[in-house]
Design a protein around this motif. Structure first.
Motif, short mmCIF file in Angstrom:
data_model
loop_
_atom_site.label_atom_id
_atom_site.label_comp_id
_atom_site.label_asym_id
_atom_site.label_seq_id
_atom_site.Cartn_x
_atom_site.Cartn_y
_atom_site.Cartn_z
N LEU A 80 0.83 -1.20 0.00
CA LEU A 80 0.00 0.00 0.00
C LEU A 80 0.87 1.25 0.00
O LEU A 80 0.54 2.26 -0.61
N ARG A 81 2.01 1.15 0.69
CA ARG A 81 2.95 2.27 0.74
C ARG A 81 4.31 1.77 1.21
O ARG A 81 4.41 0.82 1.98
N ARG A 82 5.37 2.43 0.73
CA ARG A 82 6.74 2.18 1.17
C ARG A 82 7.27 3.44 1.85
O ARG A 82 7.04 4.55 1.38
N PHE A 83 7.98 3.25 2.97
CA PHE A 83 8.52 4.38 3.72
C PHE A 83 10.04 4.34 3.69
O PHE A 83 10.66 3.30 3.95
N SER A 84 10.61 5.50 3.43
CA SER A 84 12.05 5.69 3.56
C SER A 84 12.33 6.36 4.91
O SER A 84 11.46 7.03 5.47
N LEU A 85 13.54 6.19 5.41
CA LEU A 85 13.95 6.90 6.62
C LEU A 85 14.81 8.11 6.28
O LEU A 85 15.36 8.76 7.17
N ASP A 86 14.93 8.39 4.99
CA ASP A 86 15.72 9.52 4.54
C ASP A 86 14.88 10.79 4.61
O ASP A 86 13.65 10.75 4.52
N SER A 87 15.56 11.92 4.78
CA SER A 87 14.84 13.19 4.83
C SER A 87 14.37 13.62 3.45
O SER A 87 13.48 14.46 3.31
N ARG A 88 14.94 13.04 2.40
CA ARG A 88 14.54 13.41 1.04
C ARG A 88 13.31 12.60 0.66
O ARG A 88 13.26 11.40 0.86
N SER A 89 12.32 13.26 0.10
CA SER A 89 11.07 12.57 -0.24
C SER A 89 10.60 13.07 -1.60
O SER A 89 11.23 13.88 -2.25
N ASP A 95 2.89 8.46 9.63
CA ASP A 95 1.45 8.67 9.46
C ASP A 95 1.10 8.40 8.00
O ASP A 95 1.62 9.06 7.09
N LEU A 96 0.23 7.42 7.78
CA LEU A 96 -0.17 7.07 6.41
C LEU A 96 -0.88 8.22 5.70
O LEU A 96 -0.91 8.27 4.47
N ARG A 97 -1.44 9.14 6.45
CA ARG A 97 -2.18 10.25 5.85
C ARG A 97 -1.26 11.37 5.37
O ARG A 97 -1.70 12.27 4.67
N SER A 98 0.00 11.31 5.76
CA SER A 98 0.93 12.38 5.44
C SER A 98 1.75 12.05 4.19
O SER A 98 2.09 10.89 3.94
N PRO A 99 2.12 13.07 3.41
CA PRO A 99 2.99 12.82 2.26
C PRO A 99 4.44 12.55 2.67
O PRO A 99 5.24 12.04 1.88
N HIS A 100 4.78 12.89 3.92
CA HIS A 100 6.14 12.67 4.40
C HIS A 100 6.33 11.23 4.86
O HIS A 100 5.38 10.56 5.27
N ASP A 101 7.58 10.79 4.84
CA ASP A 101 7.88 9.43 5.29
C ASP A 101 7.80 9.30 6.81
O ASP A 101 7.56 8.22 7.32
N PHE A 102 8.04 10.39 7.52
CA PHE A 102 7.91 10.37 8.98
C PHE A 102 7.63 11.78 9.46
O PHE A 102 7.97 12.77 8.80
N GLU A 103 7.00 11.88 10.64
CA GLU A 103 6.57 13.17 11.17
C GLU A 103 7.44 13.66 12.32
O GLU A 103 7.66 14.85 12.47
#
Length: 648
Positions: free
Chosen positions: A327-336, A380-388
């Motif tokens: 459904l979604r992949r998350f990076s831990l990098d600050s670049r998105s 947060d799955l609702r956010s465009p960012h990988d982490f908040e």
């Protein structure tokens, strides 16, 4: 303006919900008979709902629940706890239902790596049934504890597995051995308990996976003394992780081998000679290793993996099984966005936020992850960012092996080195509705420039600069390597021969539990959050209090350390980039003379009475408790750690 006692109960409830302290509610009850009746009927319920958010309890038990909750909050804030190793002496074997002496793992050069799970059923603040299970090599230790009125009734029960703990709670011990299990080959690698709302009758269910590829669901009825075992097919692939969905009719997902996520149905009372096949399987990545899986909602599973540039993937469970693609992949990098992620790393534990949180996991949007770089991230799955948000420690970047949330207040983190436990402030909307201690503001540096850590500060700074992510630092770290070892505790540590062990697993039975359980190499430690000099202790531990004859003075040793097995630990406060350096503290013993009166070194309200400056006991400061700064090998793996390949 109408007098307070002329207002209807609905208006009085709204007012009471915004009072600051329990004593304010008590003072309202003292005003007149009318208000006394209101407080007894509705006042304590209104205060509990207003000050503690989603935490609720039985209406008739509201006053006692407020007492317990405020005491629990204060004890966490003041870092007031009693630590012990826990282990049965005798336990009833679930296969034969006879009592035998408990024996830990035998003949291995390393201690076992515990997988822990727990829950509790609450019928009143002090009336609870707690179930705790952990793996010990090829065995499972199962403890069922009854408190309050349940304990009073259970004390009349005659059982070889029954005993009383230090708080006069009744415990029952059980054990399960993997049939024909060989230590080092058939060790239990994953364990999960089904929750009370998923049970059928009085049956407790334990999902168990082993390094040799055995996957079973044990259905245990201790009243009828029956055990049902349902096996599942894994094609002999090692079971790395297990998660059970938070649904009344749950399903189970597992990590098999290095790269496969499998889904199974659960029928708590089923028993079949034939192993059940999986409903669905998916490989999150073409290559690499999958470390963990966890349901973040009824139909979403988060997977931690790595090393890779996108170490978190979310799969949805459909009527036909797993979704073909994440459904979604998350990076831990600050670049998105369109930028290419550069950070190649691993994620180990993933936990959803509590469902009662205002930003929580009821719909599966928010979760926490911990990984190789020593940073906890809020996603947060609702956010465009990988982490908040990033929760990080400026003093240590040890990799994160385990995570737990303590109500809506805190994140508890188990690390890979120095037996170190970290605690962070969760800082979400709706948390910290009640503060029992007014903490002083941190002293700020004026002339000295900010110090920069060697490893993770670059990651944190880049995240702040690129996407404006918020960061949280300034928690506290606790070393679970004890400074004192006597009696049974000393012999247990000699058997495991480990001073510096990762914290492999963490479990907190409920959001209102006073206990925290930590799995170390070859042992399990419990931390019970209570203060030994509390004049009004939590009702849950009130039965432990013993007073000297003809006086009202509490006999501290007889009350809280009758067997001399309480552990003295060390801790330090992390500080932050802007705050003055960390403060190192150690615990004094329970029952020694200097603890009868308030310890001036503990700063009264800010820290518990047992904490003191270690400079008074320089010779007792032992290996494994010294804080390590960044750059000192923070990512080196501990014994039996995740970086050592297939080591169970």
């Amino acid at each position: 303006m109408p007098a307070l006692d002329t207002l209807p109960n609905e208006i009085l409830s709204l007012i009471t919900a915004h009072l600051d302290h329990p004593k304010d509610v008590s003072n309202v009850a003292l005003a007149c008979r009318r208000l006394s009746g209101f407080v007894e009927l509705d006042g304590w319920k209104a205060y509990m709902k207003g000050r503690f958010g989603g935490i609720t309890g039985p209406d008739a038990d509201a006053k006692e629940a407020v007492h317990g909750l405020t005491t629990l909050y204060r004890n966490w804030q003041r870092k007031a706890f009693i630590a012990r190793y826990i282990e049965p002496t005798r336990a009833i074997r679930l296969t034969t239902w006879d009592a035998k002496q408990w024996r830990g793992n035998q003949g291995q050069t390393m201690g076992y790596r515990p997988s822990i799970d727990s829950y509790e059923e609450i019928s009143g603040w002090a009336d609870r049934r707690e179930v705790l299970a952990w793996s010990a090599g090829t065995q499972i230790a199962l403890r069922i504890k009854e408190t309050g009125q349940k304990a009073v009734k259970a004390r009349n029960d005659v059982s070889e597995s029954r005993d009383l703990d230090e708080y006069k709670h009744v415990r029952y011990w059980y054990s399960y051995q993997i049939p024909r299990g060989r230590e080092g080959q058939d060790d239990i690698t994953a364990l999960k308990l089904l929750r009370p709302f998923q049970k059928v009758g009085a049956t407790d269910c334990i999902a168990v996976g082993t390094a040799s590829g055995q996957l079973r669901l044990l259905s245990v009825d201790t009243d009828d003394r029956t055990l049902r075992v349902q096996s599942y097919s894994t094609q002999r692939r090692p079971v790395v992780a297990i998660s059970v969905s938070p649904d009344q009719r749950p399903v189970m997902t597992t990590v098999l081998g290095d790269d496969t996520l499998a889904l199974y149905s659960i029928e708590p009372l089923a028993e079949s000679a034939r192993a059940k096949d999986s409903l669905s399987q998916v490989q999150p990545v073409p290559s690499g290793r999958v470390w963990s899986c966890n349901f973040i909602s009824k139909d979403k599973v988060a997977v931690g993996m790595g090393p890779t540039t996108k170490p978190i993937q979310i799969f949805e469970i459909t009527p036909t099984g797993f979704s073909a693609e994440p459904l979604r992949r998350f990076s831990l990098d600050s670049r998105s966005g369109s930028e290419v992620a550069r950070l190649n790393t691993s994620v180990y534990p993933i936990v959803p936020l509590p469902a009662s949180s205002r930003g929580g996991a009821l719909t599966g949007h928010t979760f926490l992850s911990g990984g190789y770089d020593g940073i906890v991230r809020l996603h947060d799955l609702r956010s465009p960012h990988d982490f908040e948000t990033m929760f990080w420690d400026v003093t240590s970047d040890s990799s994160i092996y385990s995570l737990a949330t303590q109500g809506l207040e805190r994140i508890v983190v188990g690390t890979s080195q120095h037996s170190m436990l970290k605690v962070f402030d969760l800082r979400l909307s709706g948390s910290h509705a009640y503060h029992s201690v007014a903490l002083p503001p941190q002293e700020r540096r004026s002339a000295a420039p900010k110090t920069r850590d060697y490893a993770s500060n670059e990651i944190v700074s880049e995240a702040v600069n690129h996407i404006g992510v918020s960061t949280v630092s300034g928690g506290w770290n606790l070393f679970l390597h004890p400074r004192n070892l006597e009696g049974d505790a000393a012999s247990r540590r000699r058997r495991t021969r480990v001073d510096d062990t990762p914290i492999y697993s963490l479990s907190i039975p409920s959001s209102t539990s006073t206990s925290l359980y930590a799995g170390l190499e070859g042992s399990v430690m419990s931390l019970d959050f209570l203060s030994i000099l509390d004049k009004h202790p939590d009702p849950l531990h009130r039965s432990a209090v013993v007073r000297f004859p003809n006086t009202d003075v509490v006999d501290v040793k007889s009350s809280y350390n009758p067997h001399g097995d309480v552990l003295d630990l060390g801790m330090y406060e992390q500080g932050s980039e802007d705050a003055v350096g960390m403060r190192l503290m150690v615990q004094g013993g329970v029952g020694v003379e200097q603890n009868i009166e308030r310890n001036n070194n503990s700063r009264s309200e800010e820290l518990d009475d047992r904490w003191k400056d270690p400079s008074t006991e320089k010779n007792r400061w032992s290996r494994g408790q010294q804080p390590h700064g960044r750059g000192g090998g923070g990512h080196r793996r501990g014994r039996g750690g995740r970086g050592r390949g297939r080591q169970w």
